[in-house]
Scaffold this active site. Sequence first.
Site, mmCIF file in Angstrom:
data_model
loop_
_atom_site.group_PDB
_atom_site.id
_atom_site.type_symbol
_atom_site.label_atom_id
_atom_site.label_comp_id
_atom_site.label_asym_id
_atom_site.label_seq_id
_atom_site.Cartn_x
_atom_site.Cartn_y
_atom_site.Cartn_z
ATOM 1 N N ASP A 1 0.820 -1.211 0.000
ATOM 2 C CA ASP A 1 0.000 0.000 0.000
ATOM 3 C C ASP A 1 0.859 1.268 0.000
ATOM 4 O OD1 ASP A 1 -2.404 1.353 -0.032
ATOM 5 O OD2 ASP A 1 -2.669 1.298 2.148
ATOM 6 N N ASN B 1 -10.918 -2.615 -5.599
ATOM 7 C CA ASN B 1 -10.130 -1.635 -6.356
ATOM 8 C C ASN B 1 -10.744 -1.282 -7.718
ATOM 9 O OD1 ASN B 1 -6.944 -2.836 -5.049
ATOM 10 N ND2 ASN B 1 -8.110 -1.037 -4.424
HETATM 11 C C1 IPE Z 1 -5.458 -2.719 -0.254
HETATM 12 O O1 IPE Z 1 -5.135 -1.382 -0.374
HETATM 13 C C2 IPE Z 1 -5.361 -3.417 -1.592
HETATM 14 C C3 IPE Z 1 -4.032 -3.545 -2.168
HETATM 15 C C4 IPE Z 1 -2.918 -3.161 -1.634
HETATM 16 C C5 IPE Z 1 -3.979 -4.199 -3.456
HETATM 17 P P1 IPE Z 1 -6.251 -0.253 -0.600
HETATM 18 O O2 IPE Z 1 -5.507 1.001 -0.806
HETATM 19 O O3 IPE Z 1 -7.193 -0.660 -1.653
HETATM 20 O O4 IPE Z 1 -7.017 -0.259 0.803
HETATM 21 P P2 IPE Z 1 -7.872 0.878 1.518
HETATM 22 O O5 IPE Z 1 -8.868 1.367 0.524
HETATM 23 O O6 IPE Z 1 -6.932 1.957 1.933
HETATM 24 O O7 IPE Z 1 -8.481 0.203 2.709
HETATM 25 C C1 IPE Z 2 -1.461 0.229 -3.446
HETATM 26 O O1 IPE Z 2 -1.264 1.598 -3.481
HETATM 27 C C2 IPE Z 2 -1.677 -0.359 -4.828
HETATM 28 C C3 IPE Z 2 -3.051 -0.806 -5.093
HETATM 29 C C4 IPE Z 2 -4.067 -0.746 -4.259
HETATM 30 C C5 IPE Z 2 -3.313 -1.375 -6.400
HETATM 31 P P1 IPE Z 2 -2.470 2.599 -3.511
HETATM 32 O O2 IPE Z 2 -2.839 2.878 -4.924
HETATM 33 O O3 IPE Z 2 -3.582 2.136 -2.648
HETATM 34 O O4 IPE Z 2 -1.806 3.901 -2.878
HETATM 35 P P2 IPE Z 2 -2.456 4.878 -1.817
HETATM 36 O O5 IPE Z 2 -2.913 4.047 -0.661
HETATM 37 O O6 IPE Z 2 -3.591 5.555 -2.501
HETATM 38 O O7 IPE Z 2 -1.366 5.807 -1.442
HETATM 39 MG MG MG Z 3 -4.067 2.364 -0.712
#
Ligand code: IPE
Ligand code: IPE
Ligand code: MG
Length: 254
Positions: A28, A76
Amino acid sequence: MTVTADLNVSARDKAPGDVPRHVAVIMDGNGRWAVQRGLPRTEGHRAGVAALRRIVRHSAARGVEFLTLFSFSSENWSRPAAEVGFLMSLLHRFVRRDLAEVHRQGVRVTMIGEREGLEPSILGLILEAEELTRNNTGMTLVVAFNYGSRNEILRATRKLAVRVAAGELSPGEIDEATISANLDTADLPDPDLIIRTSGEQRLSNFLLWQAAYAEFYFPDLHWPDFDEHALDEAFAAYAERDRRFGGLSAKVAR
Ligand code: IPE
Ligand code: IPE
Ligand code: MG
């Protein structure tokens, strides 16, 4: 035997028992990493792939047997279409550019998550990666893609309900092992260590059933900054944990 805290000692110098057998990572913070640098979020995802490469290599070198990476959740899809499209193109590129190298490393690739309804081109990439590496005997890389734990439990429940309705299984025969055996992770041990980068401290629908006795680690780094040293630090922290599984400490009194 007690394990002394020494973050300077690399995991390689420790007993193999100090390295978790199954490490699961919620990768994340890609978007925030990019925004902090004045870059579009997509650049964060690109940098995230570089981190992924490093962590796969280093985990295998450290003797991790199973590495599960949360790469795309069932939730996502709610992101803007352009970002979702970019993430799909990264998956394409990863399979095209990196699969051969992963295969050379002896890594076996497998996917968890809902396959039904996936675009055929995406499903094709996943099947190609699984097929090519099926007989490899090195680390197992589990890619959680279109994965949501509640959806996984729901699908397992439906599979069992179908067998009960068909008279193949009685409700009383369903036990914890039956449920585990019907999850996408049927062939995998439960995770020993779950790492979530970016500072967030939640599971976001990841491995809810499997995480019952996992250790958690929340480094204050966004995923693109998570490197070999950070992984070794996670292992060092893990080695200090006292896993009791509801019983009493296995460690002899200090
Ligand atoms: C969890 O991260 C999913 C992945 C890392 C693929 P998200 O960024 O989607 O989670 P939330 O929305 O902050 O809970
Ligand atoms: C994790 O990084 C990757 C995926 C969820 C695919 P994020 O895209 O969630 O990055 P933040 O949490 O918005 O910074
Ligand atoms: Mg995220």
